[in-house]
Design a protein around this motif. Sequence first.
Motif, mmCIF file in Angstrom:
data_model
loop_
_atom_site.group_PDB
_atom_site.id
_atom_site.type_symbol
_atom_site.label_atom_id
_atom_site.label_comp_id
_atom_site.label_asym_id
_atom_site.label_seq_id
_atom_site.Cartn_x
_atom_site.Cartn_y
_atom_site.Cartn_z
ATOM 1 N N LEU A 143 47.390 32.474 44.111
ATOM 2 C CA LEU A 143 48.248 33.574 43.662
ATOM 3 C C LEU A 143 47.698 34.182 42.382
ATOM 4 O O LEU A 143 47.377 33.464 41.431
ATOM 5 C CB LEU A 143 49.668 33.075 43.417
ATOM 6 C CG LEU A 143 50.660 34.098 42.835
ATOM 7 C CD1 LEU A 143 50.901 35.237 43.818
ATOM 8 C CD2 LEU A 143 51.968 33.409 42.453
ATOM 9 N N TRP A 144 47.573 35.501 42.381
ATOM 10 C CA TRP A 144 47.234 36.260 41.179
ATOM 11 C C TRP A 144 48.434 37.126 40.816
ATOM 12 O O TRP A 144 49.028 37.781 41.678
ATOM 13 C CB TRP A 144 46.022 37.153 41.423
ATOM 14 C CG TRP A 144 44.732 36.397 41.498
ATOM 15 C CD1 TRP A 144 43.833 36.192 40.498
ATOM 16 C CD2 TRP A 144 44.189 35.749 42.655
ATOM 17 N NE1 TRP A 144 42.767 35.449 40.952
ATOM 18 C CE2 TRP A 144 42.959 35.162 42.267
ATOM 19 C CE3 TRP A 144 44.629 35.594 43.970
ATOM 20 C CZ2 TRP A 144 42.168 34.444 43.153
ATOM 21 C CZ3 TRP A 144 43.838 34.882 44.859
ATOM 22 C CH2 TRP A 144 42.632 34.311 44.456
ATOM 23 N N ARG A 145 48.772 37.146 39.542
ATOM 24 C CA ARG A 145 49.914 37.931 39.064
ATOM 25 C C ARG A 145 49.450 39.037 38.118
ATOM 26 O O ARG A 145 48.475 38.886 37.389
ATOM 27 C CB ARG A 145 50.906 37.038 38.295
ATOM 28 C CG ARG A 145 51.560 35.931 39.102
ATOM 29 C CD ARG A 145 52.440 35.088 38.176
ATOM 30 N NE ARG A 145 53.049 33.962 38.868
ATOM 31 C CZ ARG A 145 54.229 34.001 39.470
ATOM 32 N NH1 ARG A 145 54.931 35.122 39.457
ATOM 33 N NH2 ARG A 145 54.715 32.914 40.055
ATOM 34 N N SER A 146 50.191 40.135 38.164
ATOM 35 C CA SER A 146 50.037 41.229 37.197
ATOM 36 C C SER A 146 48.599 41.743 37.114
ATOM 37 O O SER A 146 48.064 41.981 36.033
ATOM 38 C CB SER A 146 50.521 40.786 35.812
ATOM 39 O OG SER A 146 51.893 40.425 35.860
ATOM 40 N N VAL A 147 47.971 41.905 38.285
ATOM 41 C CA VAL A 147 46.618 42.449 38.314
ATOM 42 C C VAL A 147 46.675 43.930 38.673
ATOM 43 O O VAL A 147 47.518 44.377 39.450
ATOM 44 C CB VAL A 147 45.718 41.701 39.319
ATOM 45 C CG1 VAL A 147 45.431 40.290 38.829
ATOM 46 C CG2 VAL A 147 46.329 41.661 40.707
ATOM 47 N N THR A 148 45.779 44.699 38.072
ATOM 48 C CA THR A 148 45.577 46.085 38.468
ATOM 49 C C THR A 148 44.652 46.086 39.672
ATOM 50 O O THR A 148 43.534 45.570 39.591
ATOM 51 C CB THR A 148 44.962 46.902 37.327
ATOM 52 O OG1 THR A 148 45.866 46.901 36.216
ATOM 53 C CG2 THR A 148 44.697 48.337 37.768
ATOM 54 N N VAL A 149 45.099 46.634 40.786
ATOM 55 C CA VAL A 149 44.365 46.526 42.041
ATOM 56 C C VAL A 149 43.726 47.857 42.417
ATOM 57 O O VAL A 149 44.416 48.880 42.521
ATOM 58 C CB VAL A 149 45.292 46.048 43.187
ATOM 59 C CG1 VAL A 149 44.591 46.175 44.541
ATOM 60 C CG2 VAL A 149 45.725 44.604 42.955
ATOM 61 N N PHE A 150 42.414 47.829 42.607
ATOM 62 C CA PHE A 150 41.712 48.906 43.299
ATOM 63 C C PHE A 150 41.541 48.416 44.721
ATOM 64 O O PHE A 150 40.839 47.427 44.963
ATOM 65 C CB PHE A 150 40.364 49.216 42.654
ATOM 66 C CG PHE A 150 39.610 50.299 43.383
ATOM 67 C CD1 PHE A 150 39.851 51.633 43.083
ATOM 68 C CD2 PHE A 150 38.696 49.996 44.381
ATOM 69 C CE1 PHE A 150 39.179 52.649 43.767
ATOM 70 C CE2 PHE A 150 38.016 50.988 45.065
ATOM 71 C CZ PHE A 150 38.264 52.321 44.759
ATOM 72 N N ASP A 151 42.144 49.094 45.692
ATOM 73 C CA ASP A 151 42.235 48.524 47.044
ATOM 74 C C ASP A 151 41.077 48.896 47.967
ATOM 75 O O ASP A 151 41.080 48.550 49.147
ATOM 76 C CB ASP A 151 43.565 48.899 47.689
ATOM 77 C CG ASP A 151 43.697 50.398 47.987
ATOM 78 O OD1 ASP A 151 42.745 51.155 47.735
ATOM 79 O OD2 ASP A 151 44.769 50.802 48.488
ATOM 80 N N GLY A 152 40.056 49.566 47.428
ATOM 81 C CA GLY A 152 38.934 50.040 48.233
ATOM 82 C C GLY A 152 38.925 51.540 48.386
ATOM 83 O O GLY A 152 37.899 52.134 48.715
ATOM 84 N N ALA A 153 40.084 52.154 48.124
ATOM 85 C CA ALA A 153 40.197 53.612 48.203
ATOM 86 C C ALA A 153 40.772 54.210 46.930
ATOM 87 O O ALA A 153 40.391 55.300 46.510
ATOM 88 C CB ALA A 153 41.064 54.011 49.402
ATOM 89 N N GLN A 154 41.695 53.489 46.301
ATOM 90 C CA GLN A 154 42.386 54.019 45.134
ATOM 91 C C GLN A 154 42.919 52.868 44.284
ATOM 92 O O GLN A 154 43.000 51.722 44.747
ATOM 93 C CB GLN A 154 43.558 54.895 45.571
ATOM 94 C CG GLN A 154 44.608 54.121 46.364
ATOM 95 C CD GLN A 154 45.723 55.000 46.888
ATOM 96 O OE1 GLN A 154 45.928 56.101 46.405
ATOM 97 N NE2 GLN A 154 46.459 54.506 47.877
ATOM 98 N N THR A 155 43.292 53.212 43.053
ATOM 99 C CA THR A 155 43.933 52.243 42.172
ATOM 100 C C THR A 155 45.434 52.298 42.402
ATOM 101 O O THR A 155 46.050 53.369 42.324
ATOM 102 C CB THR A 155 43.624 52.563 40.700
ATOM 103 O OG1 THR A 155 42.211 52.533 40.505
ATOM 104 C CG2 THR A 155 44.280 51.544 39.782
ATOM 105 N N LEU A 156 46.017 51.161 42.731
ATOM 106 C CA LEU A 156 47.456 51.116 42.958
ATOM 107 C C LEU A 156 48.181 51.328 41.637
ATOM 108 O O LEU A 156 47.740 50.845 40.591
ATOM 109 C CB LEU A 156 47.846 49.792 43.607
ATOM 110 C CG LEU A 156 47.139 49.499 44.941
ATOM 111 C CD1 LEU A 156 47.667 48.209 45.564
ATOM 112 C CD2 LEU A 156 47.288 50.655 45.924
#
Length: 405
Positions: free
Chosen positions: A10-23
């Motif tokens: 489990l990872w918490r409070s991460v800024t995610v770039f999902d392959g197309a955009q930053t969530l």
Amino acid sequence: MPIAHEKSLLWRSVTVFDGAQTLPRPMAVLVEAGRIAHLSPMEEFDEAIAAGAVEASGGGVMTPGLIDCHSHLVYAGNRADEFEQRLEGVGYAEIAKAGGGILSTVRATRMASEEQLLAQSLPRLQALLADGVSTLEIKSGYGLTTADELKMLRVARKLGELLPVRIITTLLAAHALPPEFADDSDGYIELVCNEIIPAAAAEGLADAVDVFCEHIGFSPAQCERVFQAAKAHGLPIKAHAEQLSNQGASVLAARYQGLSADHIEFLDEAGVRAMATAGMVATLLPGAFHTLRETQLPPIALLRQYGVPVALASDANPGTAPICFPTLILNLACTLFRLTPREALAGMTAEAARALGRPDLGRIEVGAPADLCLWDVQQPAELAYAVQPGRLRQRIFNGAITYAR
């Protein structure tokens, strides 16, 4: 290749770039059995979902594992002398005609055993992994005989057995004309089509077939024969296309439903249109552009206009891109080609996966393979903005943490 982690992570409070955009919001990411099992904004995260999970980390930026979809990583020797020649004003084509270029690496690679090739290639692969690569395409093309081309492909496969990385192999026997066929390029293409491709297919050593279609490489007609042989053996095709001149290779590859056309500095609108119609990916190689000090920019505006996906790759090779630093490629794509940081990062994740015919990779979404990178940066754009090693905090491959700092 390591098996998936036995426990949930489990990872918490991460800024995610999902392959197309930053969530837009900090996310929770749960991995189970080698795949992404849950992805949600932190404020919507249900703790019960992660009961028993190992707390892997928190904060930072998470991206898919980087995908390097065009490399020539397996070779022997180096060409630092040619680097010096080019800086003294000698052209790439002139070096090649004098027996340098690709053929100098061919001589060294032919002389090396599989064990020697493996030993020389491992440090280059380790450098890529240390900067976030989880999937790597490796081409042959420095053997130019059946035995030596297969030797290179076996070494590439072995690299994937020794280190936690997905290796995709591409047969590039039509890379250069070997000296023993100096006056018989058609004869060499006959060998490629009738012997080398069938042998690689029979041993299951190649995932695709590539060609170097250029005035110092092979003609479109010769490349088409290679494409036909590849298709006859069930192998998809790619092309080194429009790097030094416009030979129409991208249009030709589109007729054979190619996965990608790579380099493409001299690609015209007809080629872009053909690629768009065929659903091909344009793979840009800014490392080679930088090393060769090229000035002809690839047609970025046309690629955007026609909606052709753009991938990025290192082109790691001994002569024109001795670069094993993928985040540097992100920076070069932005500074030299004016890609946005979002386009560049998509180009080394989701779009690079498409260039390999693996659209299941390069994304952070529920059900996707858990190939991930956690970076010590505040926003994804920093990965392209700064040329700085050592930002990788964790590398996750197939659901297992294979590197942690």
